[in-house]
Write a protein that holds these residues in place. Structure first.
Motif, mmCIF file in Angstrom:
data_model
loop_
_atom_site.group_PDB
_atom_site.id
_atom_site.type_symbol
_atom_site.label_atom_id
_atom_site.label_comp_id
_atom_site.label_asym_id
_atom_site.label_seq_id
_atom_site.Cartn_x
_atom_site.Cartn_y
_atom_site.Cartn_z
ATOM 1 N N ARG A 1 0.853 -1.332 -0.118
ATOM 2 C CA ARG A 1 0.085 0.043 -0.117
ATOM 3 C C ARG A 1 0.861 1.260 -0.056
ATOM 4 O O ARG A 1 0.702 2.070 -0.460
ATOM 5 C CB ARG A 1 -0.793 0.148 1.166
ATOM 6 N N GLN A 2 1.888 1.192 0.739
ATOM 7 C CA GLN A 2 2.798 2.363 0.747
ATOM 8 C C GLN A 2 3.597 2.541 -0.270
ATOM 9 O O GLN A 2 4.064 3.802 -0.665
ATOM 10 C CB GLN A 2 3.587 2.436 2.033
ATOM 11 N N THR A 3 4.039 1.605 -1.055
ATOM 12 C CA THR A 3 4.598 1.664 -2.319
ATOM 13 C C THR A 3 4.006 1.983 -3.549
ATOM 14 O O THR A 3 4.600 2.566 -4.497
ATOM 15 C CB THR A 3 5.593 0.447 -2.555
ATOM 16 N N THR A 4 2.648 1.662 -3.313
ATOM 17 C CA THR A 4 1.917 1.915 -4.604
ATOM 18 C C THR A 4 1.831 3.501 -4.876
ATOM 19 O O THR A 4 1.612 4.139 -5.995
ATOM 20 C CB THR A 4 0.444 1.472 -4.555
ATOM 21 N N VAL A 5 1.640 4.235 -3.545
ATOM 22 C CA VAL A 5 1.671 5.581 -3.881
ATOM 23 C C VAL A 5 2.939 6.222 -4.558
ATOM 24 O O VAL A 5 2.441 7.029 -5.660
ATOM 25 C CB VAL A 5 1.373 6.360 -2.549
ATOM 26 N N TYR A 6 4.020 5.776 -4.234
ATOM 27 C CA TYR A 6 5.159 6.298 -5.096
ATOM 28 C C TYR A 6 5.138 5.825 -6.407
ATOM 29 O O TYR A 6 5.589 6.596 -7.402
ATOM 30 C CB TYR A 6 6.653 5.954 -4.163
ATOM 31 N N THR A 7 4.747 4.511 -6.600
ATOM 32 C CA THR A 7 4.969 3.902 -8.098
ATOM 33 C C THR A 7 3.891 4.718 -8.934
ATOM 34 O O THR A 7 4.238 4.695 -10.235
ATOM 35 C CB THR A 7 4.304 2.334 -7.857
ATOM 36 N N VAL A 8 2.861 5.091 -8.337
ATOM 37 C CA VAL A 8 1.719 5.563 -9.378
ATOM 38 C C VAL A 8 2.159 7.035 -9.757
ATOM 39 O O VAL A 8 2.139 7.491 -11.063
ATOM 40 C CB VAL A 8 0.584 5.841 -8.580
ATOM 41 N N ARG A 9 3.185 7.858 -8.844
ATOM 42 C CA ARG A 9 3.625 9.058 -9.167
ATOM 43 C C ARG A 9 4.801 8.907 -9.992
ATOM 44 O O ARG A 9 5.047 9.666 -10.871
ATOM 45 C CB ARG A 9 4.057 9.792 -8.033
ATOM 46 N N ALA A 10 5.423 7.922 -9.966
ATOM 47 C CA ALA A 10 7.007 7.638 -10.526
ATOM 48 C C ALA A 10 6.808 6.932 -12.077
ATOM 49 O O ALA A 10 7.465 7.311 -12.955
ATOM 50 C CB ALA A 10 7.802 6.838 -9.656
ATOM 51 N N PHE A 11 5.868 6.352 -12.106
ATOM 52 C CA PHE A 11 5.795 5.503 -13.374
ATOM 53 C C PHE A 11 5.492 6.564 -14.622
ATOM 54 O O PHE A 11 6.415 6.288 -15.547
ATOM 55 C CB PHE A 11 4.460 4.620 -13.270
ATOM 56 N N PRO A 12 4.522 7.519 -14.563
ATOM 57 C CA PRO A 12 4.577 8.416 -15.679
ATOM 58 C C PRO A 12 6.016 9.172 -16.064
ATOM 59 O O PRO A 12 6.206 9.510 -17.063
ATOM 60 C CB PRO A 12 3.572 9.488 -15.372
#
Length: 66
Positions: free
Chosen positions: A37-48
Motif C-alpha cells: 500500500r505504501q509503495t503504490t503511492v510512489y509507484t503511481v507518481r513515478a511511473f509516468p
C-alpha cells in the motif's frame, strides 16, 4: 513401492520445519500488504515520469543519424 513411499515421506519431513505456523503468516501477510500500500503511492507518481524519460531517450536514439 512401500520403500519408495517411506523414502519420500522421511525426506519431506525436514521441509516442514521451513514452513512457519499459520499464526506467524498473518503478521507477515499484514506487513506485506502495508508495504505494498505504501509503495503504490510512489509507484503511481513515478511511473509516468519514467515512461516520459524512456520515451525521450528512445526518441533521441532513433533520431541520431548514422
Amino acid at each position: 513401492m512401500l520403500q519408495l513411499f517411506f523414502a519420500v515421506a522421511f525426506s519431506a519431513v525436514p521441509l516442514t520445519l521451513y514452513v512457519p505456523p499459520i499464526r506467524s503468516l498473518n503478521l507477515f501477510i499484514e506487513t506485506v500488504e502495508q508495504f505494498l500500500r505504501q509503495t503504490t503511492v510512489y509507484t503511481v507518481r513515478a511511473f509516468p515520469r519514467f515512461r516520459l524519460a524512456f520515451s525521450r531517450l528512445f526518441a533521441s536514439v532513433i533520431r541520431v543519424p548514422r
